[in-house]
Design a protein around this motif. Structure first.
Motif, PDB file in Angstrom:
ATOM      1  N   LYS A 194      81.085  43.096 -10.717  1.00 61.14           N
ATOM      2  CA  LYS A 194      82.302  42.888 -11.523  1.00 61.14           C
ATOM      3  C   LYS A 194      83.183  42.185 -10.519  1.00 61.14           C
ATOM      4  CE  LYS A 194      85.056  46.890  -9.356  1.00 61.14           C
ATOM      5  NZ  LYS A 194      85.644  47.958  -9.746  1.00 61.14           N
ATOM      6  N   PRO A 195      84.290  41.331 -11.228  1.00 64.81           N
ATOM      7  CA  PRO A 195      85.171  40.417 -10.423  1.00 64.81           C
ATOM      8  C   PRO A 195      86.054  41.132  -9.386  1.00 64.81           C
ATOM      9  CG  PRO A 195      85.418  40.123 -12.822  1.00 64.81           C
ATOM     10  CD  PRO A 195      84.605  41.403 -12.822  1.00 64.81           C
ATOM     11  N   LEU A 196      86.055  40.638  -8.140  1.00 64.68           N
ATOM     12  CA  LEU A 196      86.805  41.241  -7.113  1.00 64.68           C
ATOM     13  C   LEU A 196      87.640  40.106  -6.800  1.00 64.68           C
ATOM     14  CD1 LEU A 196      84.182  43.171  -5.120  1.00 64.68           C
ATOM     15  CD2 LEU A 196      85.578  44.069  -6.649  1.00 64.68           C
ATOM     16  N   LYS A 197      88.840  40.814  -6.110  1.00 64.75           N
ATOM     17  CA  LYS A 197      89.762  39.726  -5.510  1.00 64.75           C
ATOM     18  C   LYS A 197      90.368  40.355  -4.444  1.00 64.75           C
ATOM     19  CE  LYS A 197      93.523  40.943  -8.810  1.00 64.75           C
ATOM     20  NZ  LYS A 197      94.432  40.369 -10.066  1.00 64.75           N
ATOM     21  N   VAL A 198      90.982  39.692  -3.381  1.00 63.63           N
ATOM     22  CA  VAL A 198      91.474  40.049  -2.295  1.00 63.63           C
ATOM     23  C   VAL A 198      92.949  40.911  -2.795  1.00 63.63           C
ATOM     24  CG1 VAL A 198      93.161  39.662  -0.208  1.00 63.63           C
ATOM     25  CG2 VAL A 198      91.046  38.123  -0.984  1.00 63.63           C
ATOM     26  N   GLY A 199      93.056  42.062  -2.107  1.00 58.38           N
ATOM     27  CA  GLY A 199      94.062  43.085  -2.454  1.00 58.38           C
ATOM     28  C   GLY A 199      93.613  44.068  -3.479  1.00 58.38           C
ATOM     29  N   GLN A 200      92.483  43.992  -4.088  1.00 60.98           N
ATOM     30  CA  GLN A 200      91.786  45.007  -5.188  1.00 60.98           C
ATOM     31  C   GLN A 200      91.361  46.180  -4.572  1.00 60.98           C
ATOM     32  OE1 GLN A 200      89.432  43.105  -7.841  1.00 60.98           O
ATOM     33  NE2 GLN A 200      88.762  45.214  -8.877  1.00 60.98           N
ATOM     34  N   ALA A 201      91.782  47.343  -4.876  1.00 63.47           N
ATOM     35  CA  ALA A 201      91.127  48.771  -4.462  1.00 63.47           C
ATOM     36  C   ALA A 201      89.913  48.736  -5.518  1.00 63.47           C
ATOM     37  CB  ALA A 201      92.058  49.670  -4.453  1.00 63.47           C
ATOM     38  N   THR A 202      88.859  49.539  -5.061  1.00 55.07           N
ATOM     39  CA  THR A 202      87.643  49.875  -5.867  1.00 55.07           C
ATOM     40  C   THR A 202      87.042  50.877  -5.093  1.00 55.07           C
ATOM     41  OG1 THR A 202      85.566  48.951  -6.962  1.00 55.07           O
ATOM     42  CG2 THR A 202      85.950  47.936  -4.522  1.00 55.07           C
ATOM     43  N   ASP A 203      86.234  51.635  -5.876  1.00 58.89           N
ATOM     44  CA  ASP A 203      85.142  52.570  -5.405  1.00 58.89           C
ATOM     45  C   ASP A 203      84.091  52.056  -5.241  1.00 58.89           C
ATOM     46  OD1 ASP A 203      86.922  54.731  -5.882  1.00 58.89           O
ATOM     47  OD2 ASP A 203      86.326  55.084  -7.889  1.00 58.89           O
ATOM     48  N   GLY A 204      83.310  52.716  -3.963  1.00 62.02           N
ATOM     49  CA  GLY A 204      82.026  51.851  -3.506  1.00 62.02           C
ATOM     50  C   GLY A 204      81.316  53.214  -2.980  1.00 62.02           C
ATOM     51  N   VAL A 205      80.083  52.622  -2.534  1.00 58.76           N
ATOM     52  CA  VAL A 205      79.022  53.442  -2.236  1.00 58.76           C
ATOM     53  C   VAL A 205      78.363  52.707  -0.601  1.00 58.76           C
ATOM     54  CG1 VAL A 205      76.689  54.727  -2.574  1.00 58.76           C
ATOM     55  CG2 VAL A 205      78.250  54.296  -4.399  1.00 58.76           C
TER      56      VAL A 205
END
Length: 293
Positions: A194-205
């Protein structure tokens, strides 16, 4: 003790025309604060114009303890956007020849000196900033050079752990992220479906912990447990919707991610596995749960 850059619960020990003297709470049943001339307990001042209702002697109050431009302590009822030790996204409001200033919710902007900048800062832009107390200047400062304060190793992490990530940089390999506010890791471009950008919060593994301790992060589980979990989620979704779904292997990646939080490739593999197990029937416009299931 008074924790600089943190929220403190302090006690009113004196009142002056310009404000209140606050001190740490040592013993609620003690009269230790009655005579300030013989008490070397550290105090901090809360300005009188911040208080709408007068405070009583001995009253407890929650305040943020900050430092001014001279390094002197003061207390405020305002809660900043970030506390010392945290890493968050802040907006730069100005840049000078010695550093940049960021809006962190207080009257005095947060200084990020040039030596602590990963790249030159431009006013009006948002950056991922870590705050710390600098013993040399006795001030709360910020830094965009995160590796000064956060470790690249993942001693407390295990492969498969679910984590919270904050993207702080983009490289040729992928996206550098802050993991759980404590560590640094990398999401490879191949794992960023999915698109990501600096400053973005996201769940991960946690995908891999390399021999050198560096951490690779994925946006979804890619091991057998993750595949089994997705297959069961698809079956549960079909069961909840009368055994039919229009979300097929032809659906848009965004629609699949919105529904199952996985990539289209992972979804197609899960559908294929369920089809081979004869748990679902595939059609161009829908998938159906086999009656036997």
């Amino acid at each position: 003790m008074i924790n600089i850059g943190k929220i403190n619960t302090l006690r009113v020990v004196a009142q002056y025309p310009f404000g209140y003297a606050l001190a740490p709470i040592i013993d609620n049943d003690s009269d230790v604060y009655e005579d300030r001339e013989h008490d070397d307990t550290p105090t901090v001042t809360l300005a009188i114009d911040e208080v709408t209702t007068p405070l009583a002697d001995g009253q407890q109050v929650d305040v943020f303890v900050a430092t001014d431009q001279r390094g002197d302590l003061y207390a405020t009822l305002k809660v900043p956007h970030i506390l010392v030790g945290e890493t968050k996204v802040l907006k730069a409001v100005s840049a000078t020849n010695f550093g940049a200033f960021f809006d962190w919710g207080l009257d005095n902007d947060l200084l990020v000196p040039n030596d602590y900048q990963a790249q030159p800062v431009s006013a009006g832009m948002h950056y991922v900033v870590h705050t710390f107390f600098d013993d040399k200047t006795k001030r709360i400062l910020g830094a965009t050079k995160l590796h000064y304060f956060l470790k690249e190793g993942g001693a407390y992490l295990n492969e498969g752990d679910k984590v919270e990530c904050l993207v702080y940089a983009k490289t040729d390999l992928g996206f550098k992220v802050v993991i759980n506010q404590q560590n640094l890791g990398l999401i490879f471009h191949s794992d960023a479906f999915k698109p990501l950008k600096v400053g973005q919060a996201t769940d991960g593994v946690i995908k891999t912990i390399r021999p050198d301790g560096k951490v690779d992060v994925a946006l979804q589980r890619v091991d057998k447990s993750g595949r089994d979990e997705l297959q069961q989620a698809i079956l549960d979704d079909l069961e909840a919707h009368g055994g039919i779904s229009t979300l097929t292997d032809k659906s848009a990646p965004d629609a699949i991610y919105s529904h199952f939080n996985v990539s289209k490739a992972a979804y197609k593999k899960a559908l294929g596995a369920l089809y081979k197990q004869k748990k679902i029937t595939l059609a161009p416009d829908a998938i159906r749960l086999n009656k036997a299931n």
